[in-house]
Design an enzyme around this catalytic site. Sequence first.
Site, PDB file in Angstrom:
ATOM      1  N   ASP A  67       0.455  -1.222  -0.179  1.00 55.49           N
ATOM      2  CA  ASP A  67      -0.349   0.317   0.017  1.00 55.49           C
ATOM      3  C   ASP A  67       1.075   1.664  -0.193  1.00 55.49           C
ATOM      4  OD1 ASP A  67      -2.964   1.715   0.310  1.00 55.49           O
ATOM      5  OD2 ASP A  67      -1.870   2.106   2.550  1.00 55.49           O
ATOM      6  N   GLU A 135      -2.157  -5.215  -3.452  1.00 51.18           N
ATOM      7  CA  GLU A 135      -1.110  -5.012  -2.543  1.00 51.18           C
ATOM      8  C   GLU A 135      -0.229  -5.713  -1.670  1.00 51.18           C
ATOM      9  OE1 GLU A 135      -3.909  -1.281  -0.980  1.00 51.18           O
ATOM     10  OE2 GLU A 135      -3.374  -2.711   0.045  1.00 51.18           O
TER      11      GLU A 135
END
Length: 349
Positions: A67, A135
Amino acid sequence: MTYRDLFECLRLPFRDDKELRRQLRQVIGFYPNNIRHYKLALTHKSSGQRNDKGKPLHNERLEFLGDALLDATVGHIVFEHFEGKREGFLTNTRSKLVSRESLGKLAKEMGLTELIQCNGQQRSHNSYMAGNAFEALVGAIYLDQGYDAVMRFMKKRILTQMVNIDKVAYKEVNFKSKLLEWTQKNRVRMEYKMLKQTFDDKGSPMFGYVVMIEGVEGGKGQGYSKKEAQQASSKETLQRLRREPQFIDAIFQAKSERTKMEEEPVAVPPDLKAEQELIIEQPEKSDKAKKTPVPNEEHKSKEPQSPATTTDDEFDLSDITHNPVELSREEIIAAAEAAAFSEEGAKED
């Protein structure tokens, strides 16, 4: 193909996990070096896997790392691609590109979802599992081959081959943000109220929300997460604002009654801090003052618009506002005649 990729290709037939390596090559565009990172990235906590010490194995830590990397790399790419654009535009564009919905769609298009190790029930109903795995995959690439490899992957593999970055930048997809913009412009109070939290027939949790504007019930929505349910209820509310004039009348009638009560003298001073949490501070306007501008309107007027924005926006609510103007009978007739002539002219064109 790089020299390292060629070397890995020659070694592939002798690998125990050659099938996974081949599938990852199709997804990310190169052969992995340390396959252990990628296996972990593809392991959802619902799989129940554990290491030799009995600790759960899942991709949540890699998801956290990925992220942060996505924010950095996509932010860099957007910064270079949209030269001269302001911070607000760049931030909004990056948010769209790295949203769970966008990443989830990318994961499905790339075939990444088929590689995720999870409970079958979770695969069907967890709408964010694919985006989270994407992610985590980015985190695995970083640990395996470094930051430059992540940048190449996002720039050449994702934002060149799979995503039209210009189209995404000028497309409005955040219904909640759009609704918030309208409520702030018109200085009305809005809140999301949870209606229910249930489970579907397979045991997956579901949430139901309704939008309340000045105490008037708006659209309802449900989803497998609170965010998804609030987006659905926001979209329905926007549709009602466009199609139901009586809904708008009810909202501003409620606002009028509230503000009238607030103007009455009271013994206890108002809690200004609480008020600021609900209302955007704006200068007071007289009867002759102009309409309050939309937040960031100055910014929007100076931004060159993409051709995609020239079409009618289904949720453009700029023409919906509560600014009553009393007209004489002669003025009403003149306005109606002008509108009729303009429609006839448009048809002839």
